[in-house]
Design a protein around this motif. Structure first.
Motif, short mmCIF file in Angstrom:
data_model
loop_
_atom_site.label_atom_id
_atom_site.label_comp_id
_atom_site.label_asym_id
_atom_site.label_seq_id
_atom_site.Cartn_x
_atom_site.Cartn_y
_atom_site.Cartn_z
N UNK A 414 0.85 -1.41 0.46
CA UNK A 414 0.39 0.26 0.18
C UNK A 414 0.41 1.21 -0.28
N UNK A 415 0.31 2.21 -0.74
CA UNK A 415 1.01 3.55 -0.44
C UNK A 415 0.26 4.91 0.21
N UNK A 416 0.39 5.11 1.70
CA UNK A 416 -0.29 5.75 2.38
C UNK A 416 0.18 7.45 1.71
N UNK A 417 -1.33 8.03 1.42
CA UNK A 417 -0.38 9.41 0.42
C UNK A 417 -0.26 10.41 2.24
N UNK A 418 0.70 10.21 2.77
CA UNK A 418 0.77 10.62 3.83
C UNK A 418 2.90 11.01 3.72
N UNK A 419 3.11 12.71 3.40
CA UNK A 419 3.92 12.98 2.95
C UNK A 419 4.62 13.35 3.98
N UNK A 420 6.09 14.19 3.52
CA UNK A 420 7.34 14.16 4.90
C UNK A 420 6.85 15.48 5.56
N UNK A 421 6.59 16.38 4.41
CA UNK A 421 6.06 18.21 5.05
C UNK A 421 4.68 17.52 6.63
N UNK A 422 4.10 16.22 6.47
CA UNK A 422 2.47 16.08 7.87
C UNK A 422 3.39 15.49 8.58
N UNK A 423 5.03 14.84 8.21
CA UNK A 423 5.04 13.75 9.84
C UNK A 423 5.08 14.71 10.95
N UNK A 424 4.83 15.44 11.02
CA UNK A 424 5.57 16.80 12.50
C UNK A 424 3.57 16.89 12.89
#
Lengths: 479, 180
Positions: A414-424
């Protein structure tokens, strides 16, 4: 001394091969070779799901959705934020790259990855059919298909097509690029009117890595020329390569890609309709794409209890004259463990699930049935057996988890649409898997123990009822 | 039409899975017979290409004329021959002359009616001799492998092969007898 008794067979037709091999249904082969062949075959075959026609289909709804989104954002500013978030969770790298860069809703991490790839053209060449070494053979194909004899004069405008690599998106796992096809008026009209079509030539594209003289094959999966809009000054050739979920696709460094594209009259899926071949070379930097946004994570999820599995069975000895059946059996999951590998990329979080442990007596049919992917239909229901994934963020369901454009049978990615800028900003992320079985199929009571056998002499549609149960909850760590 | 062929039309990805499960050994040996057993990577590539070819051409192939198994084996052999051509090895010249390019295969092979007679002669050898001969000369398996598969001694396999070839030669239905 010559051995006069040595002997070999003529080249045989399929019919003659059948006659010769009657009764010889299988031959021994070591497992490692079987696995390698399977892997290569599936790598080549699976991405065909997204060939030209699908690409075309994708583009139209994507464009329509985008137009609706823009309209909503303009007319209802308060809705813009929510819609943008919604679009984010529906993200797929291929869909994103198929959108017009001037009008797509930008995903910062993805745009940064495209910029970092720093693609550049190297050169190209175009050859027409009459210049090919085997031109007579191809002329024969045209005649067989009822196409007019090839005339260089008619197709000379193809020489004026000029490919330019426009965007490369590489995230360590998936490589996608768009090549703009500029042409003169005749060429543009041919693309607009679908007089010509383009596909990558199977197995012909390659890449090299700076400092390494080896030429490596590049298995382009999804590729094609989506519809060209009126007024556009170029067509866009889309190409995608998807690697194994657990391996880095390309090494660090400057990669030189040579793509070989078949230009065909009408539909490029029809092999014999080819009229020209375009060879285009470009470079890009793979190093930034390989730099993951977080250390990969590995965990295991042990399953337990019982589940109703819908399994296909086909006598593996010989496809000829054997039956194909489907049934639903209650199977114990005790002893089954799923390995979960999570990696973090500019285009999202990849979750790769494999069966790492199965109990004694567990069969391949069971594995395939347990980890067969399925999906929600347009009505939000699951009507086919297999596993569906749903993404939960902070305890709330946000979307069905998307799968990449290719995969390996018996494994899930699965590819979850969560990007680096969302991590925090993001809290808990959970991938919930559910499993669906057929309870009834084409009148057969599968859940009651009946077996459905596909008729021998005709293709049939499938009508059935299903039952869905939770399979596992997989927490996804965020860097 | 066989079951996998039907499945290729309705559920191609499942059919591919079934093809791989059922025929990888056959397809591997069909390519190995042409390329030589040491060319492991090339053999595997041919095998993989053969599976992909049948999967990708499923809409064009006539499965009433040949089973999936037959198309796979024929494709693997043709692809192996094609690779030999590319290698430009000495023996490729001989093969080049007698084995047409893949796209020509069906028509040319159909025209060679003597192949039908050869197949009849091979089948007329009876079991286990016909299987032994096919394993040796169609699939290029070593005596040791055939012995292991059939449960016979290697000497027995060699003797049976020799007798079978003499029978075929006497029936004047041999394929390509050539000197080593």
């Amino acid at each position: 001394m010559p051995n006069e008794l040595d002997f070999s067979f003529h080249t045989l037709s399929a019919e003659q091969t059948d006659a010769l091999l009657s009764g010889i249904d299988s031959l021994p082969l070591d497992r490692a070779a079987v696995r390698r062949i399977r892997r290569e075959t599936e790598r080549a075959a699976a991405p065909r799901r997204l060939r030209r026609r699908t690409v075309a289909r994708l583009l139209v709804p994507a464009a329509a959705c985008l137009a609706a989104l823009i309209l909503a954002c303009v007319c209802f500013p308060q809705a813009a934020r929510a819609l943008a978030e919604f679009l984010g969770f529906e993200f797929r790298a291929s869909r994103y790259m198929l959108e017009n860069p001037e009008t797509r809703s930008p995903a910062p991490a993805v745009e940064e990855a495209i910029a970092n790839a720093a693609c550049r053209d190297v050169g190209y060449s175009i050859s027409l059919l009459n210049e090919w070494e085997d031109a007579d053979t191809w002329a024969g194909y045209r005649a067989q298909m009822g196409l007019a004899p090839f005339s260089e004069e008619d197709w000379a405008f193809l020489r004026n097509i000029e490919p330019r690599v426009a965007e490369v998106l590489y995230d360590g796992h998936t490589l996608i690029w768009n090549t703009y096809m500029y042409a003169d008026e005749a060429g543009m009209e041919a693309m607009r009117s679908v007089k010509i079509d383009m596909l990558a030539v199977e197995g012909a594209s390659t890449y090299t890595v700076e400092g390494d003289p080896t030429v490596y094959p590049l298995y382009i999966g999804a590729h094609g020329l989506p519809p060209v809009a009126d007024g556009a000054d170029h067509g866009v050739f889309f190409a995608q390569v998807t690697g194994d979920p657990d391996e880095q696709l390309l090494p660090d460094g400057i990669i030189t890609v040579t793509q070989v594209i078949r230009i065909a009259e009408g539909d490029a899926m029809i092999h014999g309709a080819a009229v020209a071949r375009l060879t285009h070379t470009f470079t890009f930097d793979a190093t930034p794409g390989n730099a993951a946004s977080g250390a990969p994570d590995a965990s295991a999820t042990a399953l337990s209890g019982e589940i109703d599995l819908t399994m296909d069975h086909l006598d593996a000895g010989d496809g000829a004259e054997k039956s194909w059946t489907i049934d639903t059996r209650r199977i114990s999951l005790d002893g089954v463990t799923l390995g979960v590998e999570t990696s973090y990329h500019a285009t999202g979080i990849y979750v790769h699930i494999t069966p790492t442990e199965v109990p004694e007596g567990w069969t391949q049919d069971m594995t395939y049935a347990l980890l067969r992917p399925t999906a929600f239909n347009r009505y939000g229901k699951i009507d086919a057996p297999g596993v569906a994934g749903e993404l939960y963020v902070n305890g709330e369901r946000v979307a069905e988890a998307q799968m990449p454009d290719s995969g390996i049978i018996g494994e899930l990615t699965y590819v979850l649409p969560i990007f680096p800028q969302d991590y925090d900003a993001i809290g808990t992320v959970v991938l919930r898997l559910s499993h669906t079985c057929y309870t009834e199929l084409n009148g057969a009571d599968l859940i009651g123990g009946e077996v459905y056998e596909f008729p021998a002499s005709s293709s049939v549609g499938l009508t059935g009822t299903t039952k869905t149960v939770p399979l596992a909850e997989i927490p996804i760590p965020i860097p | 039409m066989d079951a996998i062929a039907r499945m290729l039309q309705s559920a191609p990805e499942q059919a591919l899975e079934k093809m791989l499960a059922a025929y990888t050994g056959l397809v591997y040996h069909a390519a190995a017979a042409v390329l030589g057993r040491d060319a492991r990577e090339e053999i595997e590539e041919c095998a993989s290409d053969a599976f992909f070819s049948v999967y990708a051409r499923r809409g064009e192939l006539d499965f009433d004329k040949g089973s999936v198994k037959a198309y796979l084996c024929a494709s693997a052999r043709n692809m192996a021959v094609d690779r030999l051509k590319k290698r430009r090895r000495a023996e490729a010249v001989a093969l080049d002359e007698r084995m047409p390019a893949p796209e020509q295969t069906d028509n040319m092979a159909l025209a060679r009616m003597e192949s039908d007679a050869l197949i009849q002669s091979v089948r007329a050898l009876g079991e286990p001799d016909s299987t032994i001969l096919i394993c040796r000369y169609y699939f290029g398996m070593r005596t040791k492998e055939i012995a292991r598969m059939t449960g016979m001694k290697e000497n027995t396999i060699d003797q049976r092969l020799r007798r079978a070839l003499i029978k075929l030669k006497n029936s004047d239905q041999g394929g390509y007898h050539h000197a080593e």
